[in-house]
Design an enzyme around this catalytic site. Structure first.
Site, PDB file in Angstrom:
ATOM      1  N   ASP A  35       0.840  -1.210   0.000  1.00  0.00           N
ATOM      2  CA  ASP A  35       0.000   0.000   0.000  1.00  0.00           C
ATOM      3  C   ASP A  35       0.869   1.251   0.000  1.00  0.00           C
ATOM      4  O   ASP A  35       2.012   1.218   0.441  1.00  0.00           O
ATOM      5  CB  ASP A  35      -0.873   0.024   1.256  1.00  0.00           C
ATOM      6  CG  ASP A  35      -2.227  -0.595   1.001  1.00  0.00           C
ATOM      7  OD1 ASP A  35      -2.490  -0.997  -0.139  1.00  0.00           O
ATOM      8  OD2 ASP A  35      -3.007  -0.676   1.961  1.00  0.00           O
ATOM      9  N   LYS A  57      -3.767   2.929  -2.930  1.00  0.00           N
ATOM     10  CA  LYS A  57      -5.053   3.499  -3.360  1.00  0.00           C
ATOM     11  C   LYS A  57      -5.551   4.535  -2.373  1.00  0.00           C
ATOM     12  O   LYS A  57      -6.531   4.345  -1.678  1.00  0.00           O
ATOM     13  CB  LYS A  57      -6.098   2.427  -3.584  1.00  0.00           C
ATOM     14  CG  LYS A  57      -6.219   1.413  -2.483  1.00  0.00           C
ATOM     15  CD  LYS A  57      -7.037   0.259  -3.013  1.00  0.00           C
ATOM     16  CE  LYS A  57      -7.397  -0.712  -1.939  1.00  0.00           C
ATOM     17  NZ  LYS A  57      -8.144  -0.118  -0.852  1.00  0.00           N
ATOM     18  N   MET A 169      -8.685   9.860   8.272  1.00  0.00           N
ATOM     19  CA  MET A 169      -9.244  10.260   6.972  1.00  0.00           C
ATOM     20  C   MET A 169     -10.169  11.466   7.115  1.00  0.00           C
ATOM     21  O   MET A 169     -11.203  11.532   6.456  1.00  0.00           O
ATOM     22  CB  MET A 169      -9.991   9.078   6.334  1.00  0.00           C
ATOM     23  CG  MET A 169      -9.058   7.969   5.916  1.00  0.00           C
ATOM     24  SD  MET A 169      -9.910   6.489   5.342  1.00  0.00           S
ATOM     25  CE  MET A 169     -10.180   5.629   6.891  1.00  0.00           C
TER      26      MET A 169
HETATM   27  N1  SAH Z   1      -4.346   1.092   8.722  1.00  0.00           N
HETATM   28  C1  SAH Z   1      -3.886   2.458   8.921  1.00  0.00           C
HETATM   29  C2  SAH Z   1      -4.947   3.471   8.547  1.00  0.00           C
HETATM   30  C3  SAH Z   1      -5.254   3.517   7.073  1.00  0.00           C
HETATM   31  S1  SAH Z   1      -6.516   4.666   6.665  1.00  0.00           S
HETATM   32  C4  SAH Z   1      -3.429   2.617  10.373  1.00  0.00           C
HETATM   33  O1  SAH Z   1      -3.648   1.702  11.180  1.00  0.00           O
HETATM   34  O2  SAH Z   1      -2.815   3.635  10.703  1.00  0.00           O
HETATM   35  C5  SAH Z   1      -5.564   6.052   6.134  1.00  0.00           C
HETATM   36  C6  SAH Z   1      -5.584   7.151   7.152  1.00  0.00           C
HETATM   37  O3  SAH Z   1      -4.748   6.794   8.240  1.00  0.00           O
HETATM   38  C7  SAH Z   1      -5.039   8.475   6.690  1.00  0.00           C
HETATM   39  O4  SAH Z   1      -6.025   9.225   6.002  1.00  0.00           O
HETATM   40  C8  SAH Z   1      -4.668   9.133   7.990  1.00  0.00           C
HETATM   41  O5  SAH Z   1      -5.806   9.632   8.649  1.00  0.00           O
HETATM   42  C9  SAH Z   1      -4.161   7.945   8.784  1.00  0.00           C
HETATM   43  N2  SAH Z   1      -2.695   7.780   8.731  1.00  0.00           N
HETATM   44  C10 SAH Z   1      -2.008   6.764   8.206  1.00  0.00           C
HETATM   45  N3  SAH Z   1      -0.683   6.913   8.413  1.00  0.00           N
HETATM   46  C11 SAH Z   1      -0.536   8.057   9.118  1.00  0.00           C
HETATM   47  C12 SAH Z   1       0.564   8.744   9.679  1.00  0.00           C
HETATM   48  N4  SAH Z   1       1.825   8.288   9.569  1.00  0.00           N
HETATM   49  N5  SAH Z   1       0.323   9.878  10.368  1.00  0.00           N
HETATM   50  C13 SAH Z   1      -0.918  10.362  10.524  1.00  0.00           C
HETATM   51  N6  SAH Z   1      -2.004   9.755   9.997  1.00  0.00           N
HETATM   52  C14 SAH Z   1      -1.817   8.616   9.316  1.00  0.00           C
END
Ligand code: SAH
Length: 251
Positions: A35, A57, A169
């Protein structure tokens, strides 16, 4: 050898926040489906000969359809390969891990998961911000502001519950989100931290209040990927100087 799919959480983006188990598992896999929130440094850990397929995506960007990703995983596993499905954060926090596991199992494919540090937890750690704090927050809710069907979390219930709320998000329309939250009963003065690229060397954040959130985010220029942490615990963020807890302080 039977093929298998590993749903692996790669953590928030920094290779150092990958678990030892995740590293061991991905290095034993022949194929990686990656991803786009997965840290690029992590790709350097691939054994020579590993097939790396980028299947990012992100919302609004050109994306690989989910159906195609599922079929690709199944195809490689049926060829007897060990397949790592590498996802940002944790595979089961807004990562479609549950759907993927169920689909693969229905199609007779072996699946196992390896957890990762989710963005909310990385954000808390970065700011020394205790997502739960004795006498302040008895729990934390991880929610998304963006759903495909346009539905919303029960904001009123969450406002009444006095939990820390971490919104994933939520950056595409911070203005509307803040309005919705205040209408649902969250205090206009509630402290809020927005953390961009939590857990990564280029992390940036802004501290605000719900009523000033939209203006402060716009002024800071912070965009996705970011989490929005709402709750009194933000005022207890130990890594921030007192002046940084003033609304609008960005770093
Ligand atoms: N599975 C991931 C989340 C995926 S959804 C997790 O557990 O973190 C994608 C969202 O995750 C982004 O829109 C943002 O809100 C958040 N996100 C993912 N990586 C991030 C990071 N390093 N810092 C801040 N927000 C993050």
């Amino acid at each position: 050898m039977n093929g298998k799919v590993w749903l692996v959480g790669a953590g928030p983006g920094d290779a150092e926040l990958l678990t030892l188990k995740a590293l061991r598992v991905i290095q034993a896999c022949d194929v990686w489906l990656v991803d786009d929130l997965v840290g690029r440094d992590i790709l350097e850990f691939a054994r020579p000969g590993t097939r790396i397929v980028e299947v990012g995506k992100r919302g609004g960007c050109k994306s690989t359809p989910q159906d195609f990703i599922l079929r690709l995983m199944a195809r490689y596993a049926r060829q007897g390969r060990q397949v790592a499905r590498l996802k940002g954060g944790d595979p089961f926090i807004f990562g479609r891990g549950g759907e993927e596991w169920a689909w693969l199992a229905e199609h007779g494919i072996d699946v196992e998961a390896v957890g990762g540090i989710t963005a909310a937890f990385a954000a808390g750690t970065d700011l020394g911000l205790p997502l739960t704090h004795r006498g302040v927050a008895r729990g934390v809710a991880l929610v998304t502001a963006h759903t495909m069907d346009g539905s919303r979390p029960d904001w009123q219930g969450l406002a009444a519950a006095k939990l820390t709320v971490v919104c994933y998000m939520g950056m595409s329309n911070v203005d509307a989100l803040a309005d919705e939250l205040m209408t649902a009963g969250f205090a206009a003065s509630l402290p809020v931290a927005v953390v961009h690229r939590a857990g990564c060397s280029d992390q940036r954040h802004v501290v605000s209040t719900l009523q000033s959130l939209a203006a402060d985010v716009a002024a800071s220029g912070l965009a996705s990927p970011a989490v929005i942490v709402l709750g009194e615990v933000v005022a207890h963020a130990c890594a921030l100087q007192p002046e940084a807890l003033q609304s609008g302080a960005a770093a």
